[in-house]
Design a protein around this motif. Sequence first.
Motif, PDB file in Angstrom:
ATOM      1  N   HIS A  95       0.835  -1.198   0.000  1.00 31.69           N
ATOM      2  CA  HIS A  95       0.000   0.000   0.000  1.00 31.69           C
ATOM      3  C   HIS A  95       0.872   1.251   0.000  1.00 31.69           C
ATOM      4  O   HIS A  95       1.901   1.310   0.674  1.00 31.69           O
ATOM      5  N   ASP A  96       0.430   2.263  -0.757  1.00 34.19           N
ATOM      6  CA  ASP A  96       1.227   3.476  -0.869  1.00 34.19           C
ATOM      7  C   ASP A  96       0.870   4.456   0.256  1.00 34.19           C
ATOM      8  O   ASP A  96      -0.053   4.225   1.039  1.00 34.19           O
ATOM      9  N   GLU A  97       1.592   5.559   0.307  1.00 33.47           N
ATOM     10  CA  GLU A  97       1.426   6.500   1.417  1.00 33.47           C
ATOM     11  C   GLU A  97       0.073   7.202   1.377  1.00 33.47           C
ATOM     12  O   GLU A  97      -0.482   7.536   2.427  1.00 33.47           O
ATOM     13  N   GLU A  98      -0.454   7.437   0.197  1.00 32.08           N
ATOM     14  CA  GLU A  98      -1.785   8.056   0.105  1.00 32.08           C
ATOM     15  C   GLU A  98      -2.840   7.147   0.718  1.00 32.08           C
ATOM     16  O   GLU A  98      -3.712   7.605   1.474  1.00 32.08           O
ATOM     17  N   THR A  99      -2.757   5.853   0.422  1.00 34.95           N
ATOM     18  CA  THR A  99      -3.691   4.884   0.997  1.00 34.95           C
ATOM     19  C   THR A  99      -3.528   4.810   2.506  1.00 34.95           C
ATOM     20  O   THR A  99      -4.508   4.738   3.253  1.00 34.95           O
ATOM     21  N   ILE A 100      -2.277   4.843   2.959  1.00 37.72           N
ATOM     22  CA  ILE A 100      -2.003   4.771   4.394  1.00 37.72           C
ATOM     23  C   ILE A 100      -2.558   5.994   5.109  1.00 37.72           C
ATOM     24  O   ILE A 100      -3.147   5.882   6.190  1.00 37.72           O
ATOM     25  N   ASP A 101      -2.420   7.169   4.521  1.00 41.59           N
ATOM     26  CA  ASP A 101      -2.970   8.380   5.136  1.00 41.59           C
ATOM     27  C   ASP A 101      -4.485   8.288   5.271  1.00 41.59           C
ATOM     28  O   ASP A 101      -5.056   8.662   6.307  1.00 41.59           O
ATOM     29  N   ALA A 102      -5.138   7.811   4.223  1.00 38.49           N
ATOM     30  CA  ALA A 102      -6.597   7.659   4.282  1.00 38.49           C
ATOM     31  C   ALA A 102      -6.994   6.620   5.324  1.00 38.49           C
ATOM     32  O   ALA A 102      -7.973   6.808   6.068  1.00 38.49           O
ATOM     33  N   PHE A 103      -6.234   5.532   5.391  1.00 44.44           N
ATOM     34  CA  PHE A 103      -6.489   4.501   6.388  1.00 44.44           C
ATOM     35  C   PHE A 103      -6.350   5.062   7.801  1.00 44.44           C
ATOM     36  O   PHE A 103      -7.168   4.780   8.678  1.00 44.44           O
ATOM     37  N   LEU A 104      -5.312   5.858   8.032  1.00 43.48           N
ATOM     38  CA  LEU A 104      -5.087   6.422   9.367  1.00 43.48           C
ATOM     39  C   LEU A 104      -6.223   7.343   9.781  1.00 43.48           C
ATOM     40  O   LEU A 104      -6.577   7.415  10.969  1.00 43.48           O
ATOM     41  N   THR A 105      -6.812   8.044   8.827  1.00 45.60           N
ATOM     42  CA  THR A 105      -7.961   8.890   9.152  1.00 45.60           C
ATOM     43  C   THR A 105      -9.099   8.037   9.701  1.00 45.60           C
ATOM     44  O   THR A 105      -9.712   8.367  10.729  1.00 45.60           O
ATOM     45  N   ASP A 106      -9.387   6.933   9.029  1.00 40.75           N
ATOM     46  CA  ASP A 106     -10.450   6.030   9.488  1.00 40.75           C
ATOM     47  C   ASP A 106     -10.066   5.361  10.810  1.00 40.75           C
ATOM     48  O   ASP A 106     -10.894   5.239  11.719  1.00 40.75           O
ATOM     49  N   LEU A 107      -8.822   4.923  10.919  1.00 43.42           N
ATOM     50  CA  LEU A 107      -8.378   4.236  12.128  1.00 43.42           C
ATOM     51  C   LEU A 107      -8.447   5.162  13.344  1.00 43.42           C
ATOM     52  O   LEU A 107      -8.855   4.741  14.431  1.00 43.42           O
ATOM     53  N   THR A 108      -8.049   6.409  13.163  1.00 44.68           N
ATOM     54  CA  THR A 108      -8.067   7.363  14.265  1.00 44.68           C
ATOM     55  C   THR A 108      -9.484   7.559  14.792  1.00 44.68           C
ATOM     56  O   THR A 108      -9.702   7.661  16.006  1.00 44.68           O
ATOM     57  N   GLU A 109     -10.444   7.591  13.900  1.00 44.60           N
ATOM     58  CA  GLU A 109     -11.848   7.724  14.320  1.00 44.60           C
ATOM     59  C   GLU A 109     -12.284   6.500  15.121  1.00 44.60           C
ATOM     60  O   GLU A 109     -12.964   6.621  16.146  1.00 44.60           O
TER      61      GLU A 109
END
Length: 228
Positions: A102-116
């Motif tokens: 997974h690339d960094e853009e995907t990881i950033d989006a994932f972290l947004t969901d994970l943080t919630e």
Amino acid sequence: MTVLISVWGASPGVGKSTLCGGLARRLADAGLRVDHFREEEVLTRPQFAAVAEAFRTTGTVGPGLLIAATAEFVDSVLASGVDVVIADALVPFVPTLLATGHDEETIDAFLTDLTEVLAPVSPVMVFLDGNAGSALSRAAGREGDQWLDRYVGKLARYEVSPPVTDVASAVTYLARERAVTLAAVAQNGWHVVVIERADELSPADVLSAAERSLRAWLAEPGEAARDE
């Protein structure tokens, strides 16, 4: 308030598991109810059964599955009534996502969901920084040279970027893993306690530094803490 303390580091061998054990004992001695989530338990905790099965059968796991498992884990933590979770190399799953392409853009989006998803357990990260090469050498000294060969081989099989073929390239990859992890959690507002030069400190000094910064954060959650 339930708090999740996620412990990560610049490399295997930097002292994550030792710190987790020390924090768990200190907090339990202080009268808190502590859940010590050891690194290997991601393969045995029921909330992560689907994740473990995906790794066994396909060698990969998707962001959606990680989010679902984490949500189930958070629900179980809140239902159990524990005060603190000490998580050894669990969330935010950045190394897992990098290793599975997974690339960094995907990881950033994932972290947004994970943080919630993690918001009910107020996550804070303790990051043990240091020289990855020295930490790998320390791990090999403890576990044996075959451990280091297996670790390098695992990274090579995952075809991480930059690619890993030997110890030197593993150190280069770990620098990227460190940078992506810290950037992703910072972008999503996690409080991060960085213990500098952890590979040069005694376990007692690392524990003292982590406790000092965590006490400051718990007293003033809006202010950053950083130990040099």
